[in-house]
Design an enzyme around this catalytic site. Structure first.
Site, PDB file in Angstrom:
ATOM      1  N   LEU A  82       1.879  -5.593  -5.000  1.00  0.00           N
ATOM      2  CA  LEU A  82       0.423  -5.413  -4.945  1.00  0.00           C
ATOM      3  C   LEU A  82       0.009  -4.133  -5.659  1.00  0.00           C
ATOM      4  O   LEU A  82       0.842  -3.248  -5.881  1.00  0.00           O
ATOM      5  CB  LEU A  82      -0.003  -5.383  -3.477  1.00  0.00           C
ATOM      6  CG  LEU A  82       0.301  -6.702  -2.735  1.00  0.00           C
ATOM      7  CD1 LEU A  82       0.329  -6.508  -1.235  1.00  0.00           C
ATOM      8  CD2 LEU A  82      -0.727  -7.761  -3.125  1.00  0.00           C
ATOM      9  N   PRO A  83      -1.288  -4.000  -5.989  1.00  0.00           N
ATOM     10  CA  PRO A  83      -1.695  -2.822  -6.770  1.00  0.00           C
ATOM     11  C   PRO A  83      -1.432  -1.487  -6.075  1.00  0.00           C
ATOM     12  O   PRO A  83      -0.855  -0.591  -6.679  1.00  0.00           O
ATOM     13  CB  PRO A  83      -3.198  -3.045  -6.984  1.00  0.00           C
ATOM     14  CG  PRO A  83      -3.408  -4.513  -6.822  1.00  0.00           C
ATOM     15  CD  PRO A  83      -2.386  -4.978  -5.836  1.00  0.00           C
ATOM     16  N   THR A 139       4.156   0.071  -5.868  1.00  0.00           N
ATOM     17  CA  THR A 139       4.282   1.544  -5.869  1.00  0.00           C
ATOM     18  C   THR A 139       3.166   2.099  -4.989  1.00  0.00           C
ATOM     19  O   THR A 139       1.985   1.974  -5.333  1.00  0.00           O
ATOM     20  CB  THR A 139       4.142   2.105  -7.294  1.00  0.00           C
ATOM     21  OG1 THR A 139       5.110   1.473  -8.124  1.00  0.00           O
ATOM     22  CG2 THR A 139       4.355   3.611  -7.302  1.00  0.00           C
ATOM     23  N   LYS A 190      10.456   6.571  -6.728  1.00  0.00           N
ATOM     24  CA  LYS A 190       9.529   5.965  -7.691  1.00  0.00           C
ATOM     25  C   LYS A 190       8.408   6.940  -8.074  1.00  0.00           C
ATOM     26  O   LYS A 190       8.031   7.072  -9.236  1.00  0.00           O
ATOM     27  CB  LYS A 190       8.959   4.681  -7.082  1.00  0.00           C
ATOM     28  CG  LYS A 190       7.873   4.011  -7.885  1.00  0.00           C
ATOM     29  CD  LYS A 190       8.369   3.494  -9.213  1.00  0.00           C
ATOM     30  CE  LYS A 190       7.216   2.948 -10.047  1.00  0.00           C
ATOM     31  NZ  LYS A 190       7.628   2.579 -11.393  1.00  0.00           N
ATOM     32  N   LYS A 240      -3.086   6.199 -10.576  1.00  0.00           N
ATOM     33  CA  LYS A 240      -2.762   6.054  -9.143  1.00  0.00           C
ATOM     34  C   LYS A 240      -1.437   6.748  -8.831  1.00  0.00           C
ATOM     35  O   LYS A 240      -1.320   7.506  -7.864  1.00  0.00           O
ATOM     36  CB  LYS A 240      -2.657   4.556  -8.801  1.00  0.00           C
ATOM     37  CG  LYS A 240      -2.175   4.277  -7.392  1.00  0.00           C
ATOM     38  CD  LYS A 240      -1.604   2.869  -7.257  1.00  0.00           C
ATOM     39  CE  LYS A 240      -0.338   2.680  -8.023  1.00  0.00           C
ATOM     40  NZ  LYS A 240       0.499   1.573  -7.674  1.00  0.00           N
TER      41      LYS A 240
HETATM   42  P1  NAD Z   1      -1.580  -6.313 -11.171  1.00  0.00           P
HETATM   43  O1  NAD Z   1      -2.920  -5.788 -10.823  1.00  0.00           O
HETATM   44  O2  NAD Z   1      -1.368  -6.982 -12.492  1.00  0.00           O
HETATM   45  O3  NAD Z   1      -1.083  -7.337 -10.025  1.00  0.00           O
HETATM   46  C1  NAD Z   1      -1.374  -7.207  -8.673  1.00  0.00           C
HETATM   47  C2  NAD Z   1      -1.662  -8.591  -8.104  1.00  0.00           C
HETATM   48  O4  NAD Z   1      -1.925  -8.471  -6.694  1.00  0.00           O
HETATM   49  C3  NAD Z   1      -2.903  -9.245  -8.723  1.00  0.00           C
HETATM   50  O5  NAD Z   1      -2.590 -10.555  -9.154  1.00  0.00           O
HETATM   51  C4  NAD Z   1      -3.920  -9.249  -7.581  1.00  0.00           C
HETATM   52  O6  NAD Z   1      -4.820 -10.346  -7.624  1.00  0.00           O
HETATM   53  C5  NAD Z   1      -3.000  -9.333  -6.379  1.00  0.00           C
HETATM   54  N1  NAD Z   1      -3.624  -8.882  -5.130  1.00  0.00           N
HETATM   55  C6  NAD Z   1      -4.431  -7.810  -4.930  1.00  0.00           C
HETATM   56  N2  NAD Z   1      -4.803  -7.733  -3.633  1.00  0.00           N
HETATM   57  C7  NAD Z   1      -4.204  -8.771  -3.004  1.00  0.00           C
HETATM   58  C8  NAD Z   1      -4.210  -9.235  -1.661  1.00  0.00           C
HETATM   59  N3  NAD Z   1      -4.899  -8.602  -0.706  1.00  0.00           N
HETATM   60  N4  NAD Z   1      -3.504 -10.346  -1.367  1.00  0.00           N
HETATM   61  C9  NAD Z   1      -2.804 -11.002  -2.345  1.00  0.00           C
HETATM   62  N5  NAD Z   1      -2.771 -10.614  -3.626  1.00  0.00           N
HETATM   63  C10 NAD Z   1      -3.472  -9.521  -3.957  1.00  0.00           C
HETATM   64  O7  NAD Z   1      -0.571  -5.080 -11.024  1.00  0.00           O
HETATM   65  P2  NAD Z   1       0.910  -4.954 -11.624  1.00  0.00           P
HETATM   66  O8  NAD Z   1       0.850  -4.293 -12.956  1.00  0.00           O
HETATM   67  O9  NAD Z   1       1.619  -6.258 -11.464  1.00  0.00           O
HETATM   68  O10 NAD Z   1       1.501  -3.858 -10.611  1.00  0.00           O
HETATM   69  C11 NAD Z   1       1.854  -4.193  -9.275  1.00  0.00           C
HETATM   70  C12 NAD Z   1       2.553  -2.991  -8.659  1.00  0.00           C
HETATM   71  O11 NAD Z   1       3.736  -2.688  -9.411  1.00  0.00           O
HETATM   72  C13 NAD Z   1       1.711  -1.707  -8.665  1.00  0.00           C
HETATM   73  O12 NAD Z   1       1.915  -1.008  -7.473  1.00  0.00           O
HETATM   74  C14 NAD Z   1       2.229  -0.942  -9.872  1.00  0.00           C
HETATM   75  O13 NAD Z   1       2.052   0.461  -9.730  1.00  0.00           O
HETATM   76  C15 NAD Z   1       3.701  -1.338  -9.855  1.00  0.00           C
HETATM   77  N6  NAD Z   1       4.387  -1.307 -11.163  1.00  0.00           N
HETATM   78  C16 NAD Z   1       3.801  -1.827 -12.270  1.00  0.00           C
HETATM   79  C17 NAD Z   1       4.476  -1.787 -13.493  1.00  0.00           C
HETATM   80  C18 NAD Z   1       3.857  -2.352 -14.766  1.00  0.00           C
HETATM   81  O14 NAD Z   1       4.405  -2.089 -15.861  1.00  0.00           O
HETATM   82  N7  NAD Z   1       2.755  -3.119 -14.692  1.00  0.00           N
HETATM   83  C19 NAD Z   1       5.770  -1.231 -13.569  1.00  0.00           C
HETATM   84  C20 NAD Z   1       6.356  -0.751 -12.403  1.00  0.00           C
HETATM   85  C21 NAD Z   1       5.663  -0.798 -11.202  1.00  0.00           C
END
Ligand code: NAD
Length: 290
Positions: A60-61, A91, A166, A241
């Site tokens: 999740l975000p 994260t 992380k 964030k």
């Molecule tokens: P994203 O915003 O693309 O995906 C998050 C998903 O969660 C979305 O599809 C959203 O609709 C869903 N969501 C939000 N609230 C929700 C809820 N209450 N119930 C169900 N689903 C819900 O984000 P991301 O880039 O996939 O990142 C996700 C996590 O991974 C974050 O914490 C980010 O910091 C971490 N991260 C991201 C990356 C990257 O390169 N994108 C790399 C490492 C870590």
């Protein structure tokens, strides 16, 4: 093969879930926005998701979403009526991670915080690095599942230690990306070809992941966001964030992180300028105008 509930199929969660399906696991998925993924069952809500699964993975975000999904009135734990193994991979802040561990254990379940490093390309390739916080036993229980999505699975320590690793990693990433951008921008202004600089720097003492794997200049490293007008990838608002998480964590132990603070301020200004949904490497162009 295991039955797994997967929550949050965004940039990272989508490809991670796809790799679990590829490995033969049975997935039920849930997201607040409509999702489509071949070979999975889509749950209408969290109660439906948790009904028949032995494992739950969330991606999740931010901490606020994790609290809502786990601890909310209609959240996962309100419907967990047997021992389920939870892998919280977003994260988030250490305090929330520990609160989730505690709440899961109260319900008789097993929990690890297991944030990832590697970006969307590694997520798609099943080559993520996992940093796991939890007991030795919990680590052994989740490792085979995480191996379907990652190449390196580290046990960082007890509850919350995965997030600590992380947060420190991303503090370094935010700083190093800005450093790489500054070096390319200065080199170009001085008359140095970006590709010539890249070839030299990747063999020299300045080389780092932000340069070699995630180069912010287009046309140098294939498949980086720079080659698609900085479509994410890893959104600038997510980097902001994480830098805020690092600053908050630093305050709790009176650690000094002056470069982290500066990187946070630069990403704040980049996001305020309207680039929050662009990839974090897109800061290279904005930095030129500062
Ligand atoms: P994203 O915003 O693309 O995906 C998050 C998903 O969660 C979305 O599809 C959203 O609709 C869903 N969501 C939000 N609230 C929700 C809820 N209450 N119930 C169900 N689903 C819900 O984000 P991301 O880039 O996939 O990142 C996700 C996590 O991974 C974050 O914490 C980010 O910091 C971490 N991260 C991201 C990356 C990257 O390169 N994108 C790399 C490492 C870590």
């Amino acid at each position: 093969m295991s039955t797994i509930g997967f929550i949050g199929l965004g940039h990272m969660g989508g490809p991670m879930a796809a790799n679990l399906v590829k490995a033969g696991h049975h997935l039920t998925v849930y997201d607040v926005v409509p999702v489509s993924l071949a070979g999975v069952k889509i749950a209408a809500n969290l109660a439906e998701l948790i009904k028949d699964v032995d494992y739950v993975i969330s991606m999740l975000p931010a901490g606020i979403h994790v609290r809502e999904v786990y601890l909310g009135a209609d959240g996962l734990l309100a419907h967990a009526d047997r021992s389920i193994i939870f892998m919280e991979c977003s994260t988030i802040d250490v305090k929330t991670a520990k609160a989730i561990h505690e709440a899961v254990e109260k319900k008789g379940g097993v929990c690890v915080d297991a944030p990832v490093s590697g970006g969307t390309a590694s997520a798609a390739a099943g080559a993520l690095t996992f940093m796991v916080g939890g007991s030795d036993q919990a680590f052994e229980q989740v490792k085979p599942i995480l191996e379907a999505m990652g190449k390196k699975i580290f046990h960082a320590g007890l509850a919350g230690c995965g997030q600590m690793a992380k947060i420190c990693n991303n503090l370094l990433l935010g700083i190093s990306m800005i450093g790489v951008c500054e070096a390319f921008n200065l080199g170009k202004a001085l008359g140095l070809e970006p590709k010539a600089f890249f070839d030299i720097c990747k063999e020299a003492s300045g080389q780092c992941w932000s340069l070699t794997q995630y180069c912010p200049v287009p046309g140098i490293v294939p498949q980086t966001p720079a080659n698609r007008d900085y479509e994410p990838g890893f959104m600038a608002k997510m980097m902001l964030k994480d830098l805020n998480l690092a600053e908050d964590a630093a305050h709790t132990v009176s650690a000094t992180t002056p470069l982290g603070e500066k990187a946070r301020d630069l990403y704040q200004a980049f996001c305020d300028a309207g680039y929050q949904d662009k990839d974090f490497s897109g800061i290279i162009e904005w930095l030129v105008w500062q």
